[in-house]
Write an enzyme that holds these catalytic residues in place. Structure first.
Site, PDB file in Angstrom:
ATOM      1  N   CYS A   8      -3.300   6.597  -8.156  1.00  0.00           N
ATOM      2  CA  CYS A   8      -2.452   5.406  -8.026  1.00  0.00           C
ATOM      3  C   CYS A   8      -1.579   5.518  -6.783  1.00  0.00           C
ATOM      4  CB  CYS A   8      -1.585   5.258  -9.272  1.00  0.00           C
ATOM      5  SG  CYS A   8      -0.542   3.779  -9.267  1.00  0.00           S
ATOM      6  N   CYS A  33       5.218   2.684  -1.756  1.00  0.00           N
ATOM      7  CA  CYS A  33       3.748   2.672  -1.687  1.00  0.00           C
ATOM      8  C   CYS A  33       3.293   3.828  -0.804  1.00  0.00           C
ATOM      9  CB  CYS A  33       3.256   1.343  -1.116  1.00  0.00           C
ATOM     10  SG  CYS A  33       1.477   1.297  -0.777  1.00  0.00           S
TER      11      CYS A  33
END
Length: 542
Positions: A343, A358
């Site tokens: 992820c 991110c």
């Protein structure tokens, strides 16, 4: 029951008999063995069926328990009309296909079977091309190019196999030993040698040099090819005959653009397609590969572009890119770390920081934004950056943009291989608790979908690196972003610690997201191949 080696010899007899012209003997022998072959194949299929109930295949090729489909798996590999149609041939089916090709052509040109086989081999088994050349009015030139003698000329130079003895021995032009006339034979070119020298010559060419279809007459500067009938008649060793048959069969596959050997170790199947293309095919052994290049499946990028991309990535001047792709600093506190999951949502491990961002673009991203955040599109209009860097540095930064995301998905694919061990452990735990393993079976299928999505996303960034901006590339990037976000959500589901209480709640989410990921992956690939067919893509020259 015969051994597998004896069965293989029996199966290969069909081609040997066909090439030697003995059709009646071929038919009788095949009738005797067809039942045996069917029984042997049925027995092997039964064994495979029993094993298939217990053994599955992971993304990385390893095996584990159970391969059954559930609600999510039933749509894991759906059939679509636009799927690349292919057929898997066994050794016996390949031999049959080869014989049928020879007979189909021979019904038109009416030549000895062995000569027709040499013709087809010369034209790489392109029947249309052979027909066009055969009827273009220059038949003698064709026979000369194929290194065979036109049988319609009825040459008198070749002696019969059993000549009438004159009572006087003559010397062989190879060994210079004297033999009766009946011990000599040769080709239509008229060069005759003793049977023993012929046997040694053919055996040496087949076993040591690995030649099958290109064995020429042993006479000096004679290029007439030895026909299959002569080889079968003069070779007495069954192993050498089998080796010759394998060479002919392998040449049939290697020269035919519609056939390809399965590259999996120990597999003897052949993939047959209707037209060659850079598309994935799957063998009966489970191995999936690109039909064009024979390498691991790399949809949606073409073989040509992937070769350029691999060469660029492997350049010594790019070795420093590994550090850029595999290590990051927290954008807030600059603490260095590396990723250990698939992820892209990352939370800094430093307690005083705990910054959420991110991994790909390093921008702030809350956990609730997983599946919504977009960072897949390269911004060509960043004026501040263009003002600071030169053209060469801008090109390098553009390359690093796509390379980092390419490596990120490759790394994620490796991490997600570890999920199989966790899922297998959960299945074994359920069985020990006397509960059905069906409760966690959906997780295995979801990991299969996740692996295919990661692989597809990895190659999309290599493909996007060579794309020039246009309307089609924007559609492609939107599809890419949808698939990437859905894949991250599915990866997040599977990386959570799942308890017995939360199992039922997570099951429906994983199944729904797995279906969605697979549908988006197929939509992306379909759009790219549609662009290939209609020449919609505009490429940047590297």
């Amino acid at each position: 029951m015969e051994t597998l080696e004896e069965l293989e010899n029996t199966t290969n007899y069909r081609l040997i008999a066909a090439l030697s012209g003995d059709r009646s003997e071929m038919r009788n022998k095949w009738d005797e063995t067809s039942q045996l072959i069917q029984e042997e194949e049925a027995e092997m299929d039964d064994e495979d069926l029993e094993e298939s109930d217990l053994i599955g295949t992971m993304v990385d090729g390893r095996e584990w328990d159970d391969e059954s489909d559930d609600a999510c798996g039933s749509e894991h590999r759906p059939r679509h009309e636009d799927d690349y149609h292919h057929e898997v041939l066994t050794t016996e089916q390949l031999v049959q296909h080869m014989v049928e090709c020879i007979q189909e052509v021979n019904e038109v040109i009416q030549n000895p079977v062995t000569i027709t086989r040499i013709f087809l081999s010369h034209f790489n088994w392109d029947k249309e091309k052979l027909m066009e050349r055969y009827f273009d009015g220059n038949l003698e030139k064709l026979f000369s190019e194929c290194h065979v003698v036109n049988p319609s000329k009825n040459l008198q130079t070749r002696p019969p196999i059993n000549m009438t003895s004159t009572g006087q021995d003559v010397p062989c032009q190879i060994c210079y030993l004297d033999y009766p006339n009946t011990y000599f034979t040769g080709l239509e070119c008229g060069h005759n040698f003793c049977m023993e020298c012929w046997g040694y010559y053919l055996t040496d060419k087949i076993t040591k040099e690995g030649k099958g279809q290109t064995i020429s007459c042993p006479s000096h500067k004679c290029d007439i090819l030895v026909d299959d009938n002569t080889v079968m008649r003069l070779i007495t060793d069954s192993k050498v005959k089998l080796k010759y048959q394998h060479l002919i069969t392998n040449s049939f596959v290697e020269c035919n653009r519609l056939l390809k050997w399965c590259p999996a170790p120990g597999c003897h199947h052949v993939i047959k397609v209707q037209h060659p293309d850079d598309r994935p095919v799957q063998c009966k052994c489970g191995h999936e590969f690109c039909f064009s290049c024979g390498e691991k499946c790399h949809d949606p990028i073409s073989c040509k572009l992937l070769k350029k991309w691999s060469k660029k990535c492997n350049d010594d001047s790019e070795t420093a890119n590994w550090i850029e792709a595999n290590t990051k600093d927290c954008p807030k506190c600059q603490t260095p770390f590396e990723k250990n999951g698939g992820c892209n949502w990352i939370q800094c491990g430093k307690r005083s920081c705990s910054f959420e961002f991110c991994w790909v673009c390093l921008r702030q991203m809350a956990h609730s934004a997983v599946g919504i955040h977009k960072c897949n599109r390269y911004d060509d209009d960043d004026g501040s950056k263009a003002a600071r860097v030169g053209q060469s540095k801008a090109a390098l930064e553009r390359y690093l943009f796509y390379f980092n995301r390419y490596m990120n998905h490759m790394q994620g694919l490796r991490f997600e291989h570890n999920l199989y061990a966790d899922i297998k452990q959960k299945m074994e735990l359920n069985m020990k608790q006397n509960t059905s393993w069906i409760n966690v079976r959906f997780l295995k299928t979801a990991v299969d979908v996740l692996g295919k999505c990661r692989s597809t996303l990895m190659y999309t960034y290599a493909f996007a690196f060579y794309l020039r901006k246009n309307n089609q590339s924007i559609i492609f990037e939107n599809n890419q972003a949808d698939l990437e976000n859905a894949t991250d959500v599915l990866s997040g589901y599977l990386e959570r610690k799942i308890s017995e209480d939360s199992l039922q709640d997570i099951r429906q989410k994983v199944q729904d997201k797995g279906r969605y990921c697979e549908s988006r992956r197929r939509a992306l690939i379909q759009h790219v191949h549609e662009g290939y067919d209609k020449n919609l893509w505009d490429y940047i020259v590297d």
